[in-house]
Motif scaffolding. Structure first.
Motif, PDB file in Angstrom:
ATOM      1  N   HIS A   1      -5.780   7.792  -9.692  1.00 24.93           N
ATOM      2  CA  HIS A   1      -4.593   7.287  -9.000  1.00 24.93           C
ATOM      3  C   HIS A   1      -3.913   5.907  -9.320  1.00 24.93           C
ATOM      4  O   HIS A   1      -2.637   5.871  -9.465  1.00 24.93           O
TER       5      HIS A   1
ATOM      6  N   THR B   1       0.871  -1.207  -0.014  1.00 25.66           N
ATOM      7  CA  THR B   1       0.246  -0.057  -0.120  1.00 25.66           C
ATOM      8  C   THR B   1       0.873   1.412   0.168  1.00 25.66           C
ATOM      9  O   THR B   1       1.832   1.185   0.705  1.00 25.66           O
ATOM     10  N   PHE B   2       0.529   2.180  -0.749  1.00 23.76           N
ATOM     11  CA  PHE B   2       1.233   3.485  -0.808  1.00 23.76           C
ATOM     12  C   PHE B   2       0.214   4.800  -0.681  1.00 23.76           C
ATOM     13  O   PHE B   2      -0.788   4.355  -1.101  1.00 23.76           O
ATOM     14  N   ARG B   3       0.509   5.858  -0.716  1.00 20.33           N
ATOM     15  CA  ARG B   3      -0.429   6.951  -0.591  1.00 20.33           C
ATOM     16  C   ARG B   3      -0.247   7.878  -1.864  1.00 20.33           C
ATOM     17  O   ARG B   3       1.045   7.718  -2.453  1.00 20.33           O
TER      18      ARG B   3
ATOM     19  N   SER C   1      -3.704   0.245  -2.934  1.00 12.57           N
ATOM     20  CA  SER C   1      -3.087  -1.067  -2.624  1.00 12.57           C
ATOM     21  C   SER C   1      -3.186  -2.068  -3.816  1.00 12.57           C
ATOM     22  O   SER C   1      -3.808  -2.238  -4.691  1.00 12.57           O
TER      23      SER C   1
ATOM     24  N   CYS D   1      -8.126   1.378  -4.842  1.00  8.43           N
ATOM     25  CA  CYS D   1      -7.902   2.674  -4.369  1.00  8.43           C
ATOM     26  C   CYS D   1      -9.056   2.948  -3.252  1.00  8.43           C
ATOM     27  O   CYS D   1     -10.482   2.866  -3.655  1.00  8.43           O
ATOM     28  N   ASP D   2      -8.770   3.758  -2.305  1.00  5.49           N
ATOM     29  CA  ASP D   2      -9.831   3.972  -1.244  1.00  5.49           C
ATOM     30  C   ASP D   2     -10.722   5.288  -1.819  1.00  5.49           C
ATOM     31  O   ASP D   2     -11.821   5.556  -1.088  1.00  5.49           O
TER      32      ASP D   2
ATOM     33  N   TYR E   1      -4.825   9.470  -0.958  1.00  3.56           N
ATOM     34  CA  TYR E   1      -5.575   8.265  -0.778  1.00  3.56           C
ATOM     35  C   TYR E   1      -4.658   6.946  -1.064  1.00  3.56           C
ATOM     36  O   TYR E   1      -3.395   7.285  -1.101  1.00  3.56           O
ATOM     37  N   SER E   2      -5.280   5.890  -0.470  1.00  4.13           N
ATOM     38  CA  SER E   2      -4.445   4.610  -0.270  1.00  4.13           C
ATOM     39  C   SER E   2      -4.659   3.788  -1.419  1.00  4.13           C
ATOM     40  O   SER E   2      -5.818   3.432  -1.926  1.00  4.13           O
TER      41      SER E   2
ATOM     42  N   TYR F   1       6.457   7.566   0.320  1.00  4.76           N
ATOM     43  CA  TYR F   1       5.827   6.240  -0.257  1.00  4.76           C
ATOM     44  C   TYR F   1       6.162   6.076  -1.640  1.00  4.76           C
ATOM     45  O   TYR F   1       5.640   4.877  -2.008  1.00  4.76           O
TER      46      TYR F   1
END
Length: 185
Positions: free
Chosen positions: A41, A3-5, A19, A28-29, A16-17, A58
């Protein structure tokens, strides 16, 4: 799962995260397109490999996620990728410096007007064979502008004069091309 932002493109300080699982599936969240399975993203970082929107701390995780996802994520058929027009989010400047076409180190020549005796393609080929680079538009990097009438008032000639580019006639060009000696401006 890695996971990165990623920075939000519309709200400052919102991240946003994104994964990527061991099978290379991303989510993506932000819950953008396709229930979080595809969004700007994911497209920008995992598909297109852009980094400006990933905060520095990140980027190592993003690089690992890119490796896991390589070749496994494709854009949906109705995806518009509007993020590509968001220059600030991409870390690009809307103002451009003139591009120096002289990376080769060769002198640069531009031809203008209908030159006597040969087709434009022949003039260009002759210059290239003599070790010159050619351009269609004079710029501050242009060494010589070759014109049928060096005293004419065309836009290219005006631009060359403004840039203090040497302007020669087709007859003078033969000597300049071979000897490389430029007359004074």
């Amino acid at each position: 799962m890695i996971t990165f932002r990623v920075d939000s493109s519309s709200e400052e300080e919102l991240l946003y995260s994104v994964s990527v699982d061991s099978d290379g599936r991303a989510s993506c969240d932000c819950e953008g397109f396709g229930r979080g399975r595809f969004c700007r993203h994911i497209d920008a970082v995992l598909v297109s490999g852009e980094w400006a929107m990933v905060p520095e701390n990140y980027r190592a995780a993003a690089a690992k996620a890119m490796e896991l996802a390589r070749g496994k994520i494709t854009s949906p058929t109705n995806w518009k990728a509007t993020w590509r027009k968001d220059w600030a989010w991409r870390g690009l400047s809307a103002t451009r410096e003139p591009i120096n076409p002289r990376r080769s180190g060769k002198p640069l020549v531009c031809f203008t007007g209908t030159l006597p005796g040969k087709k434009r393609a022949d003039w260009l080929a002759e210059a290239k064979n003599a070790g010159w680079d050619t351009t269609d538009e004079p710029s501050p990097f242009t060494d010589v502008l070759v014109a049928k009438d060096p005293n004419a008032a065309s836009a290219k000639l005006k631009k060359a004069r403004d840039n203090r580019t040497v302007i020669v006639s087709a007859d003078e060009w033969a000597d300049v091309m071979l000897d490389g000696v430029l007359p004074d401006v």
